[in-house]
Design an enzyme around this catalytic site. Structure first.
Site, PDB file in Angstrom:
ATOM      1  N   SER A  13      27.695 -13.185  31.094  1.00  0.00           N
ATOM      2  CA  SER A  13      28.873 -13.538  30.281  1.00  0.00           C
ATOM      3  C   SER A  13      28.504 -14.606  29.246  1.00  0.00           C
ATOM      4  O   SER A  13      29.236 -14.876  28.305  1.00  0.00           O
ATOM      5  CB  SER A  13      29.974 -14.103  31.178  1.00  0.00           C
ATOM      6  OG  SER A  13      29.455 -15.222  31.904  1.00  0.00           O
ATOM      7  N   GLY A  45      34.930 -15.017  35.017  1.00  0.00           N
ATOM      8  CA  GLY A  45      35.457 -15.267  36.366  1.00  0.00           C
ATOM      9  C   GLY A  45      36.951 -15.050  36.531  1.00  0.00           C
ATOM     10  O   GLY A  45      37.382 -14.425  37.500  1.00  0.00           O
ATOM     11  N   CYS A  75      24.539 -11.603  36.335  1.00  0.00           N
ATOM     12  CA  CYS A  75      25.856 -12.220  36.423  1.00  0.00           C
ATOM     13  C   CYS A  75      26.492 -11.773  37.738  1.00  0.00           C
ATOM     14  O   CYS A  75      26.675 -10.575  37.959  1.00  0.00           O
ATOM     15  CB  CYS A  75      26.696 -11.744  35.244  1.00  0.00           C
ATOM     16  SG  CYS A  75      28.419 -12.258  35.272  1.00  0.00           S
ATOM     17  N   GLU A 154      28.242 -23.911  29.416  1.00  0.00           N
ATOM     18  CA  GLU A 154      28.170 -23.245  28.104  1.00  0.00           C
ATOM     19  C   GLU A 154      28.149 -24.294  26.972  1.00  0.00           C
ATOM     20  O   GLU A 154      27.564 -24.089  25.926  1.00  0.00           O
ATOM     21  CB  GLU A 154      29.358 -22.304  27.916  1.00  0.00           C
ATOM     22  CG  GLU A 154      29.295 -21.023  28.743  1.00  0.00           C
ATOM     23  CD  GLU A 154      28.254 -20.033  28.230  1.00  0.00           C
ATOM     24  OE1 GLU A 154      28.154 -19.873  26.992  1.00  0.00           O
ATOM     25  OE2 GLU A 154      27.533 -19.456  29.054  1.00  0.00           O
ATOM     26  N   CYS A 188      26.623 -18.082  41.271  1.00  0.00           N
ATOM     27  CA  CYS A 188      26.906 -17.887  39.842  1.00  0.00           C
ATOM     28  C   CYS A 188      25.638 -18.270  39.079  1.00  0.00           C
ATOM     29  O   CYS A 188      25.048 -19.323  39.334  1.00  0.00           O
ATOM     30  CB  CYS A 188      28.066 -18.794  39.412  1.00  0.00           C
ATOM     31  SG  CYS A 188      28.293 -18.881  37.641  1.00  0.00           S
ATOM     32  N   THR A 189      25.216 -17.399  38.155  1.00  0.00           N
ATOM     33  CA  THR A 189      23.916 -17.635  37.504  1.00  0.00           C
ATOM     34  C   THR A 189      23.936 -18.843  36.564  1.00  0.00           C
ATOM     35  O   THR A 189      22.883 -19.307  36.142  1.00  0.00           O
ATOM     36  CB  THR A 189      23.469 -16.382  36.715  1.00  0.00           C
ATOM     37  OG1 THR A 189      24.505 -16.007  35.781  1.00  0.00           O
ATOM     38  CG2 THR A 189      23.180 -15.221  37.651  1.00  0.00           C
TER      39      THR A 189
END
Ligand code: DGL
Length: 277
Positions: A13, A45, A75, A154, A188-189
């Site tokens: 994502s 998510g 992901c 992010e 979660c990556t």
């Protein structure tokens, strides 16, 4: 039949999948890669299964159109929501997906108590339920989502006070002496990029499991089985694509992946089709 010189397609994502790409790169630098970060839609998510399936299908088609010989769904959320859907839509394509590393955690925990961090969609998926049923016998799992953590990563906030607060909210309940976890699974990556912060919070006696090396091993095994693993050679190229901010992803590559690269912009025509600009 795919050729060894064709690239591996990897998607997430956002920048989370770079934690898997990092492990693939360390293990197989000769493999060319196409990396797609769907930053125009991140986070996945909180989204519906259907939306995640549509996005994953459009990205898979894009990567195949760019000659990908294998698709790594880097992901957990997309793997939980879309891996079965993708295998049905593209029956002749080989996929490697993510699943929370409950198996190695259950095999090594001493206290029998393991924490799992993941997104809501990962916890709600049938894949997670199946992993728990198959591997968590005799182990008590303490699950927690980390609302806002993907967005923090992010933004490149890997050790800010806000990022720490999100992790403390998730981890402190697990660390209560009555719970006594000795292992934390990163489901979660994105989360491997804040391992230093997580380790600070949980302490050195709690093992933090990043599944990326195991996923890279699975990619290698599959390429060898398919006969499409490239010959060891010089480092191959990586092409990066984002549906979000090109400059933002470009600036994160040296920090998260340890190497820079050119990032190309893509745009969604609708929920299922994406094209290069
Ligand atoms: N890297 C994704 C995962 O492993 C994060 C999903 C999201 O965008 O919320 O689940």
């Amino acid at each position: 039949m795919s050729k060894p010189t064709q690239p591996i397609g990897v998607f997430d994502s956002g920048v989370g999948g770079l934690s898997v790409l990092r492990a693939i790169r360390a293990s197989m630098p000769e493999e060319a890669v196409l990396y797609f970060g769907d930053q125009g839609h991140v986070p996945y998510g909180p989204r519906s299964m259907e939306q995640i399936q549509n996005f994953s299908e459009g990205i898979t088609r894009f990567l195949l159109d760019h000659d990908a010989k294998l698709i790594v769904v880097a992901c957990n959320t997309a793997s939980a929501a879309a891996l079965t859907h993708l295998r049905g839509r593209f029956p002749s394509v080989s996929f490697v997906g993510m699943e929370p590393a409950v198996k190695p955690a259950a095999e090594t925990t001493k206290t029998g108590r393991v924490g799992v961090l993941a997104t809501p969609a990962t916890f709600q998926g049938a894949l997670y339920a199946s992993v728990v049923e198959r591997f968590a016998a005799g182990v008590e799992l303490f699950q927690h989502t980390c609302p806002g953590l993907v967005n923090q990563i992010e933004k490149g906030e890997l050790d800010s006070a806000a990022t720490r607060a999100i992790l403390e909210d998730a981890l402190h309940p697990m660390l209560d002496v009555s719970r006594n976890i000795d292992t934390v699974v990163l489901g979660c990556t994105h989360y491997p990029f804040v391992i230093p912060l997580i380790q600070q919070i949980v302490g050195e006696n709690v093992r933090v499991i990043d599944p990326a090396p195991a996923v890279a091993k699975q990619v290698k095994r599959l390429l060898e089985k398919l006969g499409t693993k490239n010959q060891p050679s010089a480092r191959a190229s990586i092409r990066f694509f984002t549906s979000g901010d090109v400059a933002g992803m470009k600036s994160m590559l040296p920090i998260l992946l340890g190497e820079s690269g050119e990032v190309q912009s893509v745009v969604w025509k609708n929920d299922r089709e994406v094209e290069e600009i």
